[in-house]
Scaffold this active site. Structure first.
Site, PDB file in Angstrom:
ATOM      1  N   GLY A  17       0.769  -1.239   0.000  1.00 24.23           N
ATOM      2  CA  GLY A  17       0.000   0.000   0.000  1.00 24.23           C
ATOM      3  C   GLY A  17       0.801   1.290   0.000  1.00 24.23           C
ATOM      4  N   HIS A 114       1.397   1.103 -13.022  1.00 21.12           N
ATOM      5  CA  HIS A 114       2.114  -0.108 -13.424  1.00 21.12           C
ATOM      6  C   HIS A 114       3.618   0.180 -13.405  1.00 21.12           C
ATOM      7  CE1 HIS A 114       2.746  -3.939 -15.408  1.00 21.12           C
ATOM      8  NE2 HIS A 114       3.622  -3.321 -16.190  1.00 21.12           N
TER       9      HIS A 114
HETATM   10  C1  GAR Z   1       3.814  -1.053  -7.205  1.00 23.91           C
HETATM   11  O1  GAR Z   1       5.125  -1.073  -7.705  1.00 23.91           O
HETATM   12  C2  GAR Z   1       2.818  -1.058  -8.349  1.00 23.91           C
HETATM   13  O2  GAR Z   1       3.242  -0.318  -9.464  1.00 23.91           O
HETATM   14  C3  GAR Z   1       2.746  -2.527  -8.667  1.00 23.91           C
HETATM   15  O3  GAR Z   1       2.773  -3.170  -7.430  1.00 23.91           O
HETATM   16  C4  GAR Z   1       3.488  -2.361  -6.490  1.00 23.91           C
HETATM   17  C5  GAR Z   1       2.585  -2.134  -5.314  1.00 23.91           C
HETATM   18  O4  GAR Z   1       3.282  -1.485  -4.292  1.00 23.91           O
HETATM   19  N1  GAR Z   1       1.599  -2.842  -9.415  1.00 23.91           N
HETATM   20  C6  GAR Z   1       1.525  -3.821 -10.302  1.00 23.91           C
HETATM   21  O5  GAR Z   1       2.463  -4.561 -10.543  1.00 23.91           O
HETATM   22  C7  GAR Z   1       0.196  -3.969 -10.988  1.00 23.91           C
HETATM   23  N2  GAR Z   1       0.319  -4.792 -12.135  1.00 23.91           N
HETATM   24  P1  GAR Z   1       2.484  -0.759  -3.139  1.00 23.91           P
HETATM   25  O6  GAR Z   1       1.465  -1.781  -2.616  1.00 23.91           O
HETATM   26  O7  GAR Z   1       3.521  -0.432  -2.118  1.00 23.91           O
HETATM   27  O8  GAR Z   1       1.804   0.449  -3.718  1.00 23.91           O
END
Ligand code: GAR
Length: 219
Positions: A17, A114
């Site tokens: 998150g 992404h």
């Molecule tokens: C982030 O790097 C986001 O861009 C990626 O997951 C991570 C979540 O981090 N999303 C994807 O890969 C979607 N395909 P977070 O939970 O700390 O925001």
């Protein structure tokens, strides 16, 4: 200065998150044109929910394991979001593939961040694949979501260099820092209607009503 009308957003998470946290920090500014009315997770015990609690944000868990089909799960999510009056959904590390029914219900009201410069490296393990492929520039993208995986119209992108001795963790950390800058900026552009989806899936389907930089660089 008069506070702007705030767009009601929900942030969909599945884990840590940190992007939700970046959006929450931006929304704390009274002049920011969006407010988080819900943080929704498909998993019950994730760090992102604790972070949302720290920000005093309303949280909901709609656990996919409680539903027989993907469609049932997504219908339940739609119901929860509609009851909160959500106008825009920001996916932030939401790691479930969405069905067409949900995507068309929220068409033009659903964005995602992404961790790559789309259209390169759709899907998962983007940093590992960027290193394997030997790209020199990597980054992140905020885009509207359509039925094609990581394929909807691009709102904004941020670029970072790939250093010779990077490993996936180092590259991921560099990209994540930019994600936290890019996502609030892209949200602001949408909430102020400076960027909106004109309705079709063409690559340049984003109307820019006012000149704005949609590219950030971490170089
Ligand atoms: C982030 O790097 C986001 O861009 C990626 O997951 C991570 C979540 O981090 N999303 C994807 O890969 C979607 N395909 P977070 O939970 O700390 O925001």
């Amino acid at each position: 200065m008069k506070a702007p009308r705030k767009l009601k957003i929900a942030v969909l998470i599945s884990g840590r998150g940190s992007n939700m946290g970046a959006l929450a920090r931006a929304c704390m500014n009274p002049q920011f044109p969006a407010e988080i009315v819900m943080v929704l997770s498909n998993r019950p015990h994730v760090a992102g929910l604790d972070l949302a609690r720290e920000h005093n944000l309303p949280i909901r868990v709609v656990d996919h394991k409680d539903y027989e089909t993907r469609g049932d799960h997504e219908a339940a999510i739609t119901e929860v979001l509609e009851s909160a009056g959500v106008e825009l959904i920001c996916m932030a590390g939401y790691m479930r593939i969405l069905e067409d029914g949900f995507i068309s219900r929220w068409r033009g009201q659903l964005i995602n961040i992404h961790p790559s410069l789309l259209p390169s490296f759709r899907g998962v393990n983007t940093h590992e694949r960027a290193l394997e492929r030997g790209v020199r520039i990597h980054g992140c993208t905020v885009h509207f979501v359509n039925a094609e995986l990581d394929g909807g119209p691009i709102v904004a992108q941020a670029a970072v260099p790939v250093m010779p001795h990077d490993n996936a963790d180092m590259l991921s950390a560099r990209v994540l820092e930019m994600e936290h800058k890019l996502y609030p900026k892209a949200l602001e552009l949408i909430a102020t209607k400076r960027v909106r989806w004109s309705g079709d899936d063409a690559q340049l389907a984003v109307d820019i009503a006012a000149g704005e930089i949609l590219f950030w660089s971490g170089f």
